[in-house]
Scaffold this active site. Structure first.
Site, PDB file in Angstrom:
ATOM      1  N   GLY A   1      15.765  33.515  35.117  1.00  0.00           N
ATOM      2  CA  GLY A   1      14.764  33.433  36.173  1.00  0.00           C
ATOM      3  C   GLY A   1      13.478  32.756  35.732  1.00  0.00           C
TER       4      GLY A   1
ATOM      5  N   HIS B   1      16.924  32.971  39.771  1.00  0.00           N
ATOM      6  CA  HIS B   1      15.865  33.100  40.767  1.00  0.00           C
ATOM      7  C   HIS B   1      14.549  32.488  40.288  1.00  0.00           C
ATOM      8  CE1 HIS B   1      13.911  36.330  38.452  1.00  0.00           C
ATOM      9  NE2 HIS B   1      15.143  36.773  38.197  1.00  0.00           N
ATOM     10  N   ASP B   2      13.832  31.919  41.230  1.00  0.00           N
ATOM     11  CA  ASP B   2      12.475  31.387  41.023  1.00  0.00           C
ATOM     12  C   ASP B   2      12.424  30.179  40.087  1.00  0.00           C
ATOM     13  OD1 ASP B   2      10.795  33.463  42.509  1.00  0.00           O
ATOM     14  OD2 ASP B   2      11.872  34.752  41.103  1.00  0.00           O
TER      15      ASP B   2
END
Length: 276
Positions: A142, A124-125
């Site tokens: 992440g 994520h991100d």
């Protein structure tokens, strides 16, 4: 849907999904209502594309890939987030990419012309540049940032919030727990900087004169003392070298991780230079 678009009878495409011209959706694929598939995207079979996910034109996704699922992060509160994948990427079997978090960027972004080999993972991100290759089983935690033309070897693991500079090379089975300078090369159980990605630089057309300049700057930056101060000195000493300035900018724009530095014995990229 365009007349040339094909959706296999066993595939499930939710109402609201935007399907471009010439898209091919194979057997047992699942496409969510907020998904956007650009022109010519191909989902071979058993592919799951969920959430607010956009896949650029010409990208091909192979069996059992799972794209756009929610972030694997307990701090995510369930707010809106998305995954954006660029054009002409190749995403092989069982690759996973998660959307962003509502407390972070709220977005995971992958550039154009990337190659993700089987079982690789983008957390994520993350921000992944253009022409990046992630080899089998490699993974990004992440919030990582990966520059253009980076190669990450098989089973390598990159710690969350790590930055990897442009045209860097990560060896197979390497644990990357700190920021890697542009053009750098790391290997080892815990990554050790081993000089520059000489093969990659030569493929990019970098001259021997510029390679010599980079090595001189490298010796200056990683000499005794503060890396930040040394990077500033290298910026002044090699002000006419865009590559040195890029490294200096990377080092002086501090992230959340430490810098990966050479281990005992110094650089061994010269051996790669001779072999090439």
């Amino acid at each position: 849907m365009d007349s040339e678009t094909f959706v296999h009878p066993t595939a499930f495409v939710e109402d609201g999904a935007q399907i471009g011209a010439g898209v091919q959706i194979g057997p047992f694929c699942s496409v969510g209502a907020q998904v956007v598939l650009g022109d010519g995207v191909e989902l071979t079979n058993h592919v799951s594309v969920a959430g607010s996910t956009q896949i650029g034109a010409g990208t091909k996704v192979h069996a059992f890939a799972a794209l756009g699922g929610p972030p694997q992060d307990l701090k995510h509160g369930g707010g809106p987030s998305r995954l954006i994948i660029g054009q002409n990427c190749i995403i092989r079997e069982s690759v996973t990419m998660n959307s962003g978090t509502d407390y972070g960027r709220a977005e995971t972004r992958v550039g154009d012309n990337c190659f993700f080999l089987a079982c690789s993972h983008v957390g994520h991100d993350c921000i992944v540049g253009d022409n990046v290759t992630m080899t089998n089983g490699s993974m990004l935690g992440g919030h990582c940032e990966v520059g253009d033309h980076v190669i990450i070897g098989g089973l390598a693991a990159v710690h969350q919030f790590t930055r990897i500079g442009r045209r860097a090379f990560v060896g197979g089975m390497t644990g990357v727990t700190g920021d890697l300078i542009p053009f750098g090369m790391v290997t080892g159980n815990r990554a050790r900087l081993r000089g520059f990605n000489i093969v990659g630089l030569k493929r990019a057309g970098v001259s021997r004169t510029e390679l010599a300049t980079l090595r001189a700057a490298y010796r200056m930056i990683f000499a005794h003392g503060s890396i930040i101060d040394n990077a500033q000195a290298a910026r002044e000493a090699f002000a006419e070298s865009p590559a040195v300035l890029e490294i200096a900018d990377f080092l002086t724009s501090r992230g959340k991780r430490h810098f990966i530095v050479p281990g005992a014995g110094g650089s061994d990229d010269a051996a790669d230079d001779e072999r090439d």
